[in-house]
Scaffold this motif. Structure first.
Motif, mmCIF file in Angstrom:
data_model
loop_
_atom_site.group_PDB
_atom_site.id
_atom_site.type_symbol
_atom_site.label_atom_id
_atom_site.label_comp_id
_atom_site.label_asym_id
_atom_site.label_seq_id
_atom_site.Cartn_x
_atom_site.Cartn_y
_atom_site.Cartn_z
ATOM 1 N N VAL A 166 -39.386 5.452 -0.199
ATOM 2 C CA VAL A 166 -40.232 4.362 -0.679
ATOM 3 C C VAL A 166 -39.736 3.857 -2.027
ATOM 4 N N GLN A 199 -44.098 1.493 3.902
ATOM 5 C CA GLN A 199 -43.438 0.716 2.850
ATOM 6 C C GLN A 199 -41.921 0.684 3.011
ATOM 7 N N TRP A 223 -47.461 -1.272 8.052
ATOM 8 C CA TRP A 223 -47.435 -2.245 6.953
ATOM 9 C C TRP A 223 -48.704 -3.094 7.007
#
Length: 280
Positions: free
Chosen positions: A253, A141, A155
């Motif tokens: 993140v 992320q 991803w």
């Protein structure tokens, strides 16, 4: 005494895969361990006998993935947890990596994980229960220079797993994307590299390369605690879509999501401006 759980784990020669296998066997569980060099687990086979089922598997071999998964379910009957852990990384800027390295990242981390899940789902559906743990990373992320192709694979698998989790929930199957942060598992030392281009020396790619070379790129997490957290999650019965593990994962993140949301909000007017007039 709790009923032993049966696990199927890819990439068990080292890192999280090896640690999980050791932890699970020590507490009495059964493990179907797959890896490219089965002899790496000879010590555990000698100690734990038939509670450890071992076979050779390179997850880039799609036909063998399906055969091995079928063989594991046949040999063990029920498999409660599938752990997609096998991985490969290349540390290079996007210009520096070779075509072969790019293909291997995608074939291992993305397509390999996809095929393990696809191979296991018919058996998990027939059982009416099961868990899938997809090992990803903070880089599923967030992003870091020199890891572009690794990010592409992670991803990608996270998007795939989000979809799968919604599709399989009605069958009693849970899926969690596990996102460890930087951890001294030996994975960093096994990263593939490419000849460097001097044009990138003064860029963020060069900065990260120097940080890893001089040891200032931190590895704040305990690999055994991460393996234990994964087991604890399964034991709890909870099946969150994601499990961030590590302060760096949580912070990086969160920062990435916050920045993306802020940018997203900044485009509100132009986004709405292109709708048909009766939809505004």
């Amino acid at each position: 005494m709790p009923t032993p759980t049966t696990w199927f784990i890819t990439g068990t020669s080292s890192g999280f895969g090896r640690l999980l296998t050791e932890l699970l066997l020590a507490r009495g569980d059964r493990v179907a361990a797959t890896l490219r060099w089965p002899e790496a687990l000879d010590d555990l086979r000698a100690e734990h006998g038939d509670r450890l089922w071992v076979t050779r598997l390179d997850v880039t071999d799609t036909a063998r993935v399906h055969r091995v998964v079928a063989d594991a379910f046949t040999a063990l009957g029920t498999i409660d947890v599938i752990v997609n852990n096998a991985g490969y990384g290349v540390f290079a800027s996007v210009e520096e990596a070779a075509d072969e390295q790019i293909r291997r990242v995608i074939d291992t981390n993305l397509l390999g994980s996809i095929h393990v899940i696809r191979a296991a789902l018919p058996y998990l559906r027939a059982q009416g229960h099961g868990r899938i743990l997809q090992v990803s990373t903070a880089g599923g992320q967030a992003t870091y220079p020199n890891f572009g192709y690794y990010h592409a694979s992670k991803w990608g698998i996270e998007g795939f797993c989000e979809t799968v989790a919604r599709e399989i929930a009605p069958f009693g199957i849970g899926l969690t994307i596990v996102e460890p942060g930087a951890t001294p598992t030996g994975f960093g030392g096994s990263l593939d590299t490419a000849p460097t281009m001097p044009e990138y020396d003064g860029t963020p790619a060069g900065d990260v390369r120097r940080a890893i070379a001089d040891g200032s790129f931190g590895l704040p997490n305990d690999p055994r605690k991460i393996a234990a957290a994964m087991v604890d999650l399964v034991d709890s019965g909870a099946a969150p879509l994601r499990l961030p593990l590590g302060p760096d994962t949580f912070d990086d993140v969160r920062a990435a999501l916050t920045a993306r949301l802020a940018e997203h909000e900044s485009h509100r007017e132009v986004a709405r401006s292109v709708a048909h007039d009766d939809r505004v």
